[in-house]
Design a protein around this motif. Structure first.
Motif, mmCIF file in Angstrom:
data_model
loop_
_atom_site.group_PDB
_atom_site.id
_atom_site.type_symbol
_atom_site.label_atom_id
_atom_site.label_comp_id
_atom_site.label_asym_id
_atom_site.label_seq_id
_atom_site.Cartn_x
_atom_site.Cartn_y
_atom_site.Cartn_z
ATOM 1 N N PRO A 1 -37.657 -81.325 102.853
ATOM 2 C CA PRO A 1 -36.636 -82.372 102.725
ATOM 3 C C PRO A 1 -36.944 -83.298 101.552
ATOM 4 C CG PRO A 1 -38.146 -82.914 104.502
ATOM 5 C CD PRO A 1 -38.541 -81.554 104.009
ATOM 6 N N LEU A 2 -35.920 -83.622 100.782
ATOM 7 C CA LEU A 2 -36.054 -84.554 99.675
ATOM 8 C C LEU A 2 -35.362 -85.882 99.960
ATOM 9 C CD1 LEU A 2 -35.381 -82.144 96.648
ATOM 10 C CD2 LEU A 2 -37.564 -82.682 97.754
ATOM 11 N N LEU A 3 -34.445 -85.877 100.938
ATOM 12 C CA LEU A 3 -33.681 -87.085 101.280
ATOM 13 C C LEU A 3 -33.759 -87.365 102.774
ATOM 14 C CD1 LEU A 3 -30.303 -86.645 99.354
ATOM 15 C CD2 LEU A 3 -31.981 -88.449 98.947
ATOM 16 N N ARG A 4 -33.768 -88.652 103.109
ATOM 17 C CA ARG A 4 -33.589 -89.070 104.495
ATOM 18 C C ARG A 4 -32.109 -89.372 104.720
ATOM 19 N NH1 ARG A 4 -38.259 -92.072 103.134
ATOM 20 N NH2 ARG A 4 -36.995 -93.952 102.870
ATOM 21 N N PRO A 5 -31.652 -89.388 105.970
ATOM 22 C CA PRO A 5 -30.241 -89.686 106.233
ATOM 23 C C PRO A 5 -29.848 -91.033 105.631
ATOM 24 C CG PRO A 5 -31.299 -88.833 108.206
ATOM 25 C CD PRO A 5 -32.392 -89.054 107.205
ATOM 26 N N SER A 6 -28.672 -91.057 105.001
ATOM 27 C CA SER A 6 -28.209 -92.286 104.329
ATOM 28 C C SER A 6 -26.940 -92.839 104.952
ATOM 29 C CB SER A 6 -27.981 -92.014 102.845
ATOM 30 O OG SER A 6 -27.033 -90.973 102.657
ATOM 31 N N GLY A 7 -26.600 -92.377 106.141
ATOM 32 C CA GLY A 7 -25.444 -92.921 106.843
ATOM 33 C C GLY A 7 -24.139 -92.610 106.139
ATOM 34 N N ASP A 8 -23.217 -93.568 106.205
ATOM 35 C CA ASP A 8 -21.881 -93.330 105.656
ATOM 36 C C ASP A 8 -21.713 -93.919 104.261
ATOM 37 O OD1 ASP A 8 -21.904 -95.995 106.291
ATOM 38 O OD2 ASP A 8 -20.144 -95.943 107.601
ATOM 39 N N ARG A 9 -22.799 -94.225 103.576
ATOM 40 C CA ARG A 9 -22.694 -94.751 102.214
ATOM 41 C C ARG A 9 -22.052 -93.720 101.294
ATOM 42 N NH1 ARG A 9 -27.032 -96.725 104.658
ATOM 43 N NH2 ARG A 9 -27.682 -98.897 104.337
ATOM 44 N N ARG A 10 -21.248 -94.197 100.358
ATOM 45 C CA ARG A 10 -20.606 -93.336 99.386
ATOM 46 C C ARG A 10 -20.845 -93.898 97.987
ATOM 47 N NH1 ARG A 10 -20.852 -90.776 103.170
ATOM 48 N NH2 ARG A 10 -19.294 -89.479 104.225
ATOM 49 N N TYR A 11 -20.835 -93.006 97.001
ATOM 50 C CA TYR A 11 -21.224 -93.373 95.648
ATOM 51 C C TYR A 11 -20.214 -92.839 94.638
ATOM 52 C CZ TYR A 11 -25.752 -94.269 97.848
ATOM 53 O OH TYR A 11 -26.758 -94.746 98.662
ATOM 54 N N TYR A 12 -20.080 -93.562 93.540
ATOM 55 C CA TYR A 12 -19.286 -93.071 92.408
ATOM 56 C C TYR A 12 -20.069 -92.001 91.675
ATOM 57 C CZ TYR A 12 -17.225 -92.814 87.759
ATOM 58 O OH TYR A 12 -16.683 -92.348 86.585
ATOM 59 N N ALA A 13 -19.447 -90.873 91.439
ATOM 60 C CA ALA A 13 -20.040 -89.786 90.652
ATOM 61 C C ALA A 13 -19.130 -89.518 89.463
ATOM 62 C CB ALA A 13 -20.194 -88.525 91.495
#
Length: 443
Positions: A305-317
């Motif tokens: 695993p490289l990431l832990r859960p981040s919930g419902d956050r969303r990001y601009y890509a």
């Protein structure tokens, strides 16, 4: 079928984090994916024992035949979905369902490849009997929901209301038999061989634009594009060529979209690149450079695993029209390390307006990947291995900061990036900070 414990040695982990890796790292990931498929098949086999027994017999008879079938991307996608459906007791049945009965088709394909005598009942799918990695027997007028696949001292056959003989080379069409055809390209003494899967219902999970089977003329167009693209990759993008030759085994056609070239990949179907008709060699080479990155990162994520859960956050890509979860931003940033690297190399071999466009593409996607990588690094959701991986991504992008790019190319890159941001904000009804890479958007 035995399993191995897989790790990624540090030298390969660092190379992959930098955006590269080459053939050696790709082989490690391919081996891990094979073990993943074996594990999934073992889980499905508990509720399809007859098919699993035939698969085990084929394994004893000719192990490489079974390995070839289990590595086929559509087999991995079906096994993943079926195992998880079983695990959550949400099993669908019938055509298009994730049924363990399809293990009979997988076992039959392995038995056909092995050359052994056998007999097994295989369920029909979409008007025929699909043998994953090989092709489909079309049983016109067959009223049954299954057919018998067997070999008894002669050619392999599919027997329903009528009999279809599977040709000695199953990748060649024959009466009643639609093959998964192969494309080969040779340059500088090196050959790339890819299967064109335009039949299997699991060839690209979730793809709404999966195309119908290619005609012979259309297949020839794809073959010529592949030949020229392979020459280009070997000449100017050697690491991409190495990784594609190991980690990519299947092309899946997507429906053409006027004025656009689309492509995609799936974590469930490692080794498959889905794309619309490639318009030229450079575009196809770029598609490979993009999609092989997704395949590598997905395979790494299956090992650690490289990431832990981040919930419902969303990001601009900067490469998408919709807000992305952190995992999606990570996938995109890694892919665009590959895209910007491709244009960094390719721009040196273009002239005139094409050179300007290539330089602008390099600068735009370098800046986008660098900004997104920074957002990921600062997110607080990376595991310790993830922090090391992203630091390697950042190191590669930081080294490209010294690249000389004309003011005209930089201006074009910024103009195109700004136009995308405005479109994104209008589409999603949000205003993002000025960072080029990403911004957290409350879920």
């Amino acid at each position: 079928m035995s399993l191995k414990h897989h790790i990624i040695p540090d030298e390969h982990f660092q190379a992959l984090g930098s955006g590269a890796g080459g053939a050696a790292a790709a082989r490690l990931l391919l081996s891990a994916q094979h073990s993943k498929h074996v594990l999934l098949i073992h889980g499905v086999g508990r509720v399809a024992p007859e098919a699993y027994r035939l698969l085990s017999e084929a394994q004893r008879h000719r192990p490489e035949a079974v390995a070839a079938v289990l590595r086929h991307p559509a087999v991995g996608a079906w096994a993943w979905r079926t195992y998880h459906a079983l695990a959550y007791r949400a099993l669908a049945t019938g055509s298009g369902g994730h049924s363990p009965a399809r293990l009979a088709a997988v076992a039959a394909a392995a038995a056909v490849r092995s050359g052994m005598d056998f007999e097994i009942e295989v369920p029909a799918e979409e008007g025929g009997i699909m043998l994953p990695s090989l092709g489909r027997a079309v049983l016109v007028g067959s009223a049954g929901s299954s057919a018998t696949v067997r070999r008894a001292g002669g050619p392999a056959e599919v027997i329903g209301d009528e009999t279809v003989r599977i040709p000695d080379d199953p990748h060649q069409d024959a009466s009643g038999w639609q093959a998964l055809r192969r494309l080969e390209a040779t340059a500088h003494g090196e050959t790339l061989s890819l299967c064109v899967d335009d039949l299997d219902p699991y060839r690209m999970p979730g793809a709404r634009l999966a195309a119908d089977r290619l005609s012979d003329d259309e297949l020839a167009v794809w073959g010529e594009a592949l030949r020229r693209s392979w020459e280009l990759m070997l000449a100017h993008h050697r690491t991409v060529a190495e990784e594609v030759s190991v980690a990519t085994s299947v092309l899946t056609p997507l429906t053409d979209v006027p004025g656009d070239q689309i492509s995609g990949s799936s974590r469930e179907a490692f080794g498959c690149v889905a794309l619309s008709t490639p318009p030229d060699a450079t575009t196809l080479a770029l598609t490979f450079a993009h999609e092989v990155q997704h395949g590598k990162l997905s395979a790494v994520l299956d090992v650690l695993p490289l990431l832990r859960p981040s919930g419902d956050r969303r990001y601009y890509a900067p490469w998408r029209d919709d807000p992305r979860p952190l995992g999606g931003l990570f996938q995109g940033a890694y892919a665009y390390v590959g895209v910007s690297g491709f244009w960094r190399r390719q721009r040196r071999h273009e002239r005139g307006e094409a050179a300007l466009a290539a330089s602008a593409e390099f600068y735009r996607w370098w800046e986008a990947a660098e900004g997104a990588t920074r957002v990921i690094a600062e997110s607080g959701f990376l595991t310790p291995p993830g922090e090391r991986f992203v630091a390697r991504m950042a190191g590669t992008l930081n080294a490209w900061r010294e690249e000389e790019v004309s003011a005209e190319a930089v201006e074009k890159a910024h103009r195109d990036a700004a136009a995308h941001r405005r479109m994104w904000e209008e589409r999603n009804g949000m205003v993002t900070p000025s960072s080029p890479g990403g911004a957290t958007i409350p879920g």
